[in-house]
Every structure is written in C-alpha cells, then in structure tokens.
Design an enzyme around this catalytic site. Structure first.
Site, PDB file in Angstrom:
ATOM      1  N   ALA A   1       0.988  -1.156   0.054  1.00  0.00           N
ATOM      2  CA  ALA A   1       0.083  -0.015  -0.017  1.00  0.00           C
ATOM      3  C   ALA A   1       0.965   1.147   0.046  1.00  0.00           C
ATOM      4  O   ALA A   1       0.687   2.157   0.830  1.00  0.00           O
ATOM      5  CB  ALA A   1      -0.991  -0.115   1.326  1.00  0.00           C
TER       6      ALA A   1
ATOM      7  N   HIS B   1       7.208   5.767   1.139  1.00  0.00           N
ATOM      8  CA  HIS B   1       8.090   4.712   0.832  1.00  0.00           C
ATOM      9  C   HIS B   1       8.937   4.966  -0.476  1.00  0.00           C
ATOM     10  O   HIS B   1      10.084   4.694  -0.612  1.00  0.00           O
ATOM     11  CB  HIS B   1       7.014   3.647   0.293  1.00  0.00           C
TER      12      HIS B   1
ATOM     13  N   GLY C   1      11.337   4.877   7.531  1.00  0.00           N
ATOM     14  CA  GLY C   1      10.722   6.082   7.640  1.00  0.00           C
ATOM     15  C   GLY C   1      10.468   6.394   9.106  1.00  0.00           C
ATOM     16  O   GLY C   1      10.234   5.849   9.822  1.00  0.00           O
TER      17      GLY C   1
ATOM     18  N   GLN D   1       9.724   2.481  16.048  1.00  0.00           N
ATOM     19  CA  GLN D   1      10.214   1.233  15.112  1.00  0.00           C
ATOM     20  C   GLN D   1      11.645   1.495  14.953  1.00  0.00           C
ATOM     21  O   GLN D   1      12.571   0.603  14.833  1.00  0.00           O
ATOM     22  CB  GLN D   1       9.284   1.162  14.021  1.00  0.00           C
TER      23      GLN D   1
HETATM   24  O1  PAF Z   1       6.945  -0.425   8.879  1.00  0.00           O
HETATM   25  C1  PAF Z   1       6.554  -1.257   8.250  1.00  0.00           C
HETATM   26  O2  PAF Z   1       5.767  -1.106   7.213  1.00  0.00           O
HETATM   27  C2  PAF Z   1       6.830  -2.756   8.953  1.00  0.00           C
HETATM   28  O3  PAF Z   1       6.421  -2.626  10.371  1.00  0.00           O
HETATM   29  C3  PAF Z   1       8.177  -3.123   8.546  1.00  0.00           C
HETATM   30  C4  PAF Z   1       9.376  -2.672   8.858  1.00  0.00           C
HETATM   31  C5  PAF Z   1       7.931  -3.561   7.055  1.00  0.00           C
HETATM   32  C6  PAF Z   1       8.120  -4.641   9.197  1.00  0.00           C
HETATM   33  O4  PAF Z   1       7.190  -5.533   8.580  1.00  0.00           O
END
Ligand code: PAF
Length: 281
Positions: free
Chosen positions: A32, A37, A148, A154
């Site tokens: 998505a 991204h 990001g 994260q």
């Molecule tokens: O940020 C994301 O989209 C997800 O947490 C990742 C880093 C791809 C891990 O599934």
C-alpha cells in the site's frame, strides 16, 4: 524491475552483487505504498548500487487479527510505483517462506524500548517487527536498510536490534513525508474521508505548536498545551508523549537535544501515528 518470489530467486539475483561488495539498499514494506515509501527508494538509489524493496504483510506484528485482515493489499499497483522510481528488485515472499515450519522466531529483550508508547498499546508488536526484519535482513543481506521516521519508535528498536545482533547493516532514516496540509503520509490515510483528512491535520498543527513553544516552556508545560489542542478536536487521543530520542522515556523537567513529541490519535476508526523533533539534536 525484477520480481522475486522465492528465497532462491533472491539468492541467485543478488549473488554477484554480494560477492563484489556492492552496496545493496533494502526498503522493507508491507505494501500500500505512498510517497513516503517511494522517497526511501529514491534515497536508497542515491547511496547504493542497487535497491531491493520487499512487500510482506507480516502476521506476527499484528496484535489484532482484524487489522491484519483489513490491511490494504495492492501488489500490482505497488509494483508499478516501485518501477516508476527505479527500484531494481521487488521481493514478494509468502508467509511459508518467511516462517517455514520449525522456524525459530527471534527472541530479544527490547525493554524498556518496547514497553512505552506503541509497546504499551500494541503488546507483541515490536517482537513481530524485529522477527520479520531480522529474517528479511538475513535473506536479502543488505549493506544499508531504509526506514521512515514516521514510525520513530520502530526505527529506534530496529537500530537497537541491529546493534545487538552485531549486524553491519547501516540503518538509514528517511524524513516523514507529508501532504501539503501537514498530514503524515500513511497507508492508513486511504481509509480517511476527505473531511477526516482535513480533521487529521490537527496532529501536525499540534506537533508544530509544540516545537514553537519548546524554547519558552518546560516539556511538561508544552505537553499539557499540546494535549489540550488534540482533546479539543474531533480526534480521539491515544497517547502524546515528549520523549528522549535515545531512551524513549518521557522528558518532564528539562529538555534534551533530540527531544521528540510522539502522538497517536484516532480519526474515526483510523489510528494515526506521527512525531516531531522539538529540540534539534
Ligand atoms: O513499517 C513497516 O511497514 C513494517 O513494520 C516493516 C518494517 C516493513 C516490518 O514488517
């Protein structure tokens, strides 16, 4: 762009690049895709010899099965977007190939990084994130991996994991990409109506207000002002914290460089996350 569906295809396609010490940039995603991204792919292309993106909706990081079911899946559209920004390889694994029978899931003590904010509201989420990211790192063997800043906690946890596992992968952080209105780009924005998108701009307005106030007030005072703005809006606040950028622990009495405001609020059913550095590191 070459689409790789098996581990063997990844190994074969990247063999020469690995043997000749090429810089392999990796952008793991759950699909998505949006401008955020794509900006990571562009950033990866600037520093690396080749760029691999992956799309894998990782079941182990969803603590709510309904969220996993609702997660938007649009691989063809995503592939076209990746191709348009010059991504070299797209890895599209199956769940069975990421987690084959008997797979030993990564176990790592992340405390206290995973006990605050997202960790408090989404128990087990970060265990799932490091599980899949370490697995993907092991398959793709990148030299650089791009994430990001929107998912601030994260990023900090992935940096911690990389260090703990002694991996030599450079973790590169891309700035949050925003709509003109200030709303942080997110796959979840697809679920917002036009009116909700407008309402959600209060998140960035609040963060920006916090940044303006930081030179004049204590973290605690700024926090109180920021919370009152969101509470007066149509959004439902889940948490808003001003934290130390390294420890992710709340700052209350004094500012530290890198101090970051992290927020989650619901706009209708949609859970939105954002953050802003209030004091430059
Ligand atoms: O940020 C994301 O989209 C997800 O947490 C990742 C880093 C791809 C891990 O599934």
């Amino acid at each position: 762009m070459l689409v790789l569906e098996t581990l063997r295809a990844v190994q074969q396609s990247l063999k020469t690049a690995i043997e000749t010490n090429k810089k392999i940039g990796f952008v793991p995603t759950m699909g998505a895709l949006h401008e955020g991204h794509l900006s990571l792919i562009t950033k990866a292309k600037e520093t690396c010899d080749l760029v691999v993106a992956s799309i894998f909706v990782n079941p182990t990081q969803f603590n709510n099965p309904a969220d996993l079911d609702k997660y938007p899946r649009m691989p063809e559209k995503d592939a076209a977007l990746l191709e348009s920004v010059g991504c070299d390889f797209l890895f599209l694994p199956t769940t069975e190939s990421i987690y084959p029978e008997g797979y030993e899931h990564l176990k790592m003590d992340l405390a206290p990084l995973d006990e605050v904010m997202e960790g408090k509201y989404r128990p087990g989420h970060f265990a799932g994130v490091i599980d899949v990211v370490s697995r993907l790192f092991d398959i793709v063997k990148p030299t650089h991996a791009f994430f990001g800043r929107k998912d601030f906690q994260q990023v900090m946890i992935i940096k911690y994991m990389t260090k703990k596992l002694n991996l030599t992968i450079e973790i590169v952080v891309g700035e949050t990409i925003r709509e003109q209105s200030g709303l942080a780009m997110s796959s979840r924005n697809l679920r917002l109506s036009e009116q909700q998108k407008q309402q959600a701009t209060v998140i960035y307005e609040t963060l920006s207000f916090g940044k303006e106030m930081a030179p004049f007030l204590s973290p605690q005072e700024v926090l109180i002002e920021m919370i009152s703005i969101i509470e007066a809006s149509t959004l439902e606040l889940e948490y808003l914290e001003i934290v130390d950028a390294e420890t992710l622990l709340p700052l209350t009495d004094f500012w530290l460089p890198g101090a970051t405001a992290c927020v989650v609020a619901y706009c209708g059913e949609v859970r939105l996350i954002d953050n802003l550095e209030l004091v430059t590191a």
